[in-house]
Scaffold this motif. Structure first.
Motif, PDB file in Angstrom:
ATOM      1  N   SER A   1      -2.278   5.016   2.447  1.00 26.56           N
ATOM      2  CA  SER A   1      -1.848   3.686   2.020  1.00 26.56           C
ATOM      3  C   SER A   1      -2.710   3.182   0.865  1.00 26.56           C
ATOM      4  N   VAL A   2      -4.013   3.389   0.976  1.00 26.83           N
ATOM      5  CA  VAL A   2      -4.953   2.995  -0.079  1.00 26.83           C
ATOM      6  C   VAL A   2      -4.649   3.746  -1.377  1.00 26.83           C
ATOM      7  N   ALA A   3      -4.371   5.043  -1.258  1.00 26.50           N
ATOM      8  CA  ALA A   3      -4.073   5.849  -2.437  1.00 26.50           C
ATOM      9  C   ALA A   3      -2.813   5.351  -3.135  1.00 26.50           C
ATOM     10  N   VAL A   4      -1.783   5.023  -2.363  1.00 29.21           N
ATOM     11  CA  VAL A   4      -0.527   4.521  -2.941  1.00 29.21           C
ATOM     12  C   VAL A   4      -0.761   3.175  -3.623  1.00 29.21           C
ATOM     13  N   TYR A   5      -1.490   2.302  -2.941  1.00 32.68           N
ATOM     14  CA  TYR A   5      -1.796   0.973  -3.487  1.00 32.68           C
ATOM     15  C   TYR A   5      -2.581   1.087  -4.792  1.00 32.68           C
ATOM     16  N   SER A   6      -3.578   1.958  -4.811  1.00 34.93           N
ATOM     17  CA  SER A   6      -4.423   2.122  -5.997  1.00 34.93           C
ATOM     18  C   SER A   6      -3.630   2.732  -7.156  1.00 34.93           C
TER      19      SER A   6
ATOM     20  N   ARG B   1       7.905  -1.292  -5.285  1.00 42.84           N
ATOM     21  CA  ARG B   1       8.277  -0.322  -4.242  1.00 42.84           C
ATOM     22  C   ARG B   1       7.055   0.350  -3.632  1.00 42.84           C
ATOM     23  N   LEU B   2       6.091   0.672  -4.482  1.00 42.89           N
ATOM     24  CA  LEU B   2       4.888   1.334  -3.972  1.00 42.89           C
ATOM     25  C   LEU B   2       4.060   0.399  -3.101  1.00 42.89           C
ATOM     26  N   GLN B   3       4.038  -0.889  -3.420  1.00 40.87           N
ATOM     27  CA  GLN B   3       3.335  -1.841  -2.566  1.00 40.87           C
ATOM     28  C   GLN B   3       3.996  -1.924  -1.194  1.00 40.87           C
ATOM     29  N   ILE B   4       5.316  -1.899  -1.172  1.00 38.85           N
ATOM     30  CA  ILE B   4       6.040  -1.906   0.106  1.00 38.85           C
ATOM     31  C   ILE B   4       5.696  -0.650   0.902  1.00 38.85           C
ATOM     32  N   VAL B   5       5.645   0.501   0.215  1.00 40.08           N
ATOM     33  CA  VAL B   5       5.279   1.752   0.884  1.00 40.08           C
ATOM     34  C   VAL B   5       3.867   1.655   1.465  1.00 40.08           C
ATOM     35  N   ALA B   6       2.924   1.089   0.679  1.00 36.64           N
ATOM     36  CA  ALA B   6       1.541   0.957   1.140  1.00 36.64           C
ATOM     37  C   ALA B   6       1.456   0.076   2.380  1.00 36.64           C
ATOM     38  N   ILE B   7       2.179  -1.030   2.386  1.00 42.17           N
ATOM     39  CA  ILE B   7       2.179  -1.928   3.546  1.00 42.17           C
ATOM     40  C   ILE B   7       2.776  -1.225   4.769  1.00 42.17           C
ATOM     41  N   CYS B   8       3.866  -0.507   4.574  1.00 46.51           N
ATOM     42  CA  CYS B   8       4.510   0.206   5.681  1.00 46.51           C
ATOM     43  C   CYS B   8       3.584   1.262   6.272  1.00 46.51           C
ATOM     44  N   LEU B   9       2.843   1.959   5.415  1.00 46.21           N
ATOM     45  CA  LEU B   9       1.893   2.963   5.898  1.00 46.21           C
ATOM     46  C   LEU B   9       0.771   2.313   6.700  1.00 46.21           C
ATOM     47  N   ALA B  10       0.306   1.138   6.249  1.00 48.38           N
ATOM     48  CA  ALA B  10      -0.736   0.427   6.988  1.00 48.38           C
ATOM     49  C   ALA B  10      -0.234  -0.003   8.364  1.00 48.38           C
ATOM     50  N   VAL B  11       0.984  -0.529   8.411  1.00 53.29           N
ATOM     51  CA  VAL B  11       1.580  -0.926   9.699  1.00 53.29           C
ATOM     52  C   VAL B  11       1.762   0.294  10.587  1.00 53.29           C
ATOM     53  N   LEU B  12       2.207   1.406   9.994  1.00 49.69           N
ATOM     54  CA  LEU B  12       2.413   2.642  10.761  1.00 49.69           C
ATOM     55  C   LEU B  12       1.110   3.141  11.363  1.00 49.69           C
ATOM     56  N   SER B  13       0.003   2.975  10.629  1.00 51.85           N
ATOM     57  CA  SER B  13      -1.292   3.427  11.154  1.00 51.85           C
ATOM     58  C   SER B  13      -1.687   2.634  12.393  1.00 51.85           C
ATOM     59  N   ILE B  14      -1.400   1.336  12.388  1.00 52.37           N
ATOM     60  CA  ILE B  14      -1.698   0.496  13.550  1.00 52.37           C
ATOM     61  C   ILE B  14      -0.824   0.902  14.738  1.00 52.37           C
ATOM     62  N   LEU B  15       0.456   1.125  14.475  1.00 50.90           N
ATOM     63  CA  LEU B  15       1.369   1.544  15.541  1.00 50.90           C
ATOM     64  C   LEU B  15       0.961   2.908  16.097  1.00 50.90           C
ATOM     65  N   LEU B  16       0.516   3.792  15.203  1.00 55.04           N
ATOM     66  CA  LEU B  16       0.084   5.125  15.642  1.00 55.04           C
ATOM     67  C   LEU B  16      -1.136   5.034  16.548  1.00 55.04           C
ATOM     68  N   GLN B  17      -2.068   4.150  16.233  1.00 50.58           N
ATOM     69  CA  GLN B  17      -3.241   3.975  17.083  1.00 50.58           C
ATOM     70  C   GLN B  17      -2.834   3.447  18.449  1.00 50.58           C
ATOM     71  N   MET B  18      -1.855   2.540  18.465  1.00 45.77           N
ATOM     72  CA  MET B  18      -1.384   1.998  19.739  1.00 45.77           C
ATOM     73  C   MET B  18      -0.748   3.082  20.597  1.00 45.77           C
ATOM     74  N   VAL B  19      -0.031   4.021  19.952  1.00 51.63           N
ATOM     75  CA  VAL B  19       0.648   5.086  20.691  1.00 51.63           C
ATOM     76  C   VAL B  19      -0.333   6.170  21.121  1.00 51.63           C
TER      77      VAL B  19
END
Length: 323
Positions: free
Chosen positions: A301-306, A149-167
């Motif tokens: 995301s890095v913190a969750v992954y670690s 579950r935490l890996q899924i959260v980390a991936i979602c946060l990484a994707v969200l960061s990319i989307l946030l930069q686009m916005v």
């Protein structure tokens, strides 16, 4: 099991066990120094390649490939391992995969050098922060690995960061995505090909160096190349790209053999962290609040992954060992 009594009448472990324990500790220390050497070297890349900003990125990468082959060839000859190369070259499927990985790593190097020499070292560091999430997603999609579950959260946060930069910035982080995806694809292909890290690198270089050398010779013949037609410092910087490329990979290979993957996984963030700090505080790249917000999500995301990696390691340690 043999035992020895000490002077106080107690029982001390057998000498073989003591040596074994000391050897494990020594190997771990060596592994840590090797990992620090590898990630520390990669971390200072922005400083090094910024000194080659006056040389086109494609020319820098061509030299990087060429001189890396020279160094790796010398390494294998000194260690009398050259006989390992021919069996790999004789396997069309394996050699074909290594040609593909050679092209992928070349594309990764080209993207990185271009980014650093065009004031986008922060974007490059973002790409390497994303790489572990790409690796986890690749394992799930292509290798049927299960995600926590935490890996899924980390991936979602990484994707969200990319989307946030686009916005917020109105741009797609092309450099970051190219670096993360090319390195992720490289890692996946290297994982499925049965060739060691250093041997694989050597074969990759053998495959792509003819293109690199051809390009360097073309530039020199055209009178626009920077090798031997430029100042001595530029020539030396181009030559030493081979050392800066090969040695960290050799160190990393040694570290991977001596350290567990959790330690390697956590230490890998030393590289992009150093790159980010150098880009902002040494190369003076500007970072807006909007861009900082995207990095904040990546760091989360890095913190969750670690945390997930460390929790799994503790869980594995607490499991009773079978007799």
């Amino acid at each position: 099991m043999s035992q020895m009594r000490n002077k106080a009448g107690g029982v001390s472990p057998a000498s073989g066990e003591e040596l074994s324990s000391e050897q494990v500790s020594k190997d771990t220390q060596i592994g840590l120094f090797m990992a620090l050497g590898a990630y520390g070297s990669w971390g200072i890349f922005p400083l090094y390649f910024s000194m080659l900003a006056h040389v086109p990125a494609l020319e820098v990468v061509a030299h990087r490939i060429t001189w890396s082959l020279v160094l790796m060839t010398a390494w294998f000859l000194l260690r009398r391992r050259w006989r390992e190369v021919w069996p790999v070259l004789k396997q069309p499927r394996v050699f074909g995969v290594l040609i593909a990985t050679g092209l992928l790593v070349s594309g990764n190097w080209l993207t990185y050098v271009w980014a650093v020499t065009h004031g986008q070292a922060t974007e490059a560091s973002l790409g390497y922060f994303i790489v572990p999430m790409v690796n986890v997603a690749t394992g799930y999609l292509l290798l049927s690995e299960r995600l926590s579950r935490l890996q899924i959260v980390a991936i979602c946060l990484a994707v969200l960061s990319i989307l946030l930069q686009m916005v917020l910035l109105g741009t797609v982080p092309v450099v970051s995505l190219l670096l993360a995806l090319t390195f992720g694809a490289y890692g996946y292909l290297r994982k499925i090909v049965p060739v060691g890290a250093n041997l694989g690198l050597l074969v990759e270089l053998i495959a792509i160096t003819p293109i690199a050398v051809g390009y360097v010779l073309y530039l020199q013949a055209s009178g626009v190349g920077h090798f031997m037609l430029s100042d001595k410092s530029t020539v030396l910087l181009l030559v030493f790209t081979g050392l800066l490329t090969s040695m960290p990979l050799i160190w990393f290979s040694g570290a991977a053999k001596r350290l567990n993957m959790t330690t390697i996984g956590i230490m890998q963030y030393l590289n992009p962290s150093m790159q980010f700090l150098i880009a902002v505080f040494v190369l003076k790249e500007s970072i807006t609040m909007s861009k900082l917000a995207t990095f904040a999500l990546i760091w989360l995301s890095v913190a969750v992954y670690s945390y997930d990696a460390l929790a799994k390691r503790r869980q594995n340690r607490s499991k009773p060992k079978s007799a």
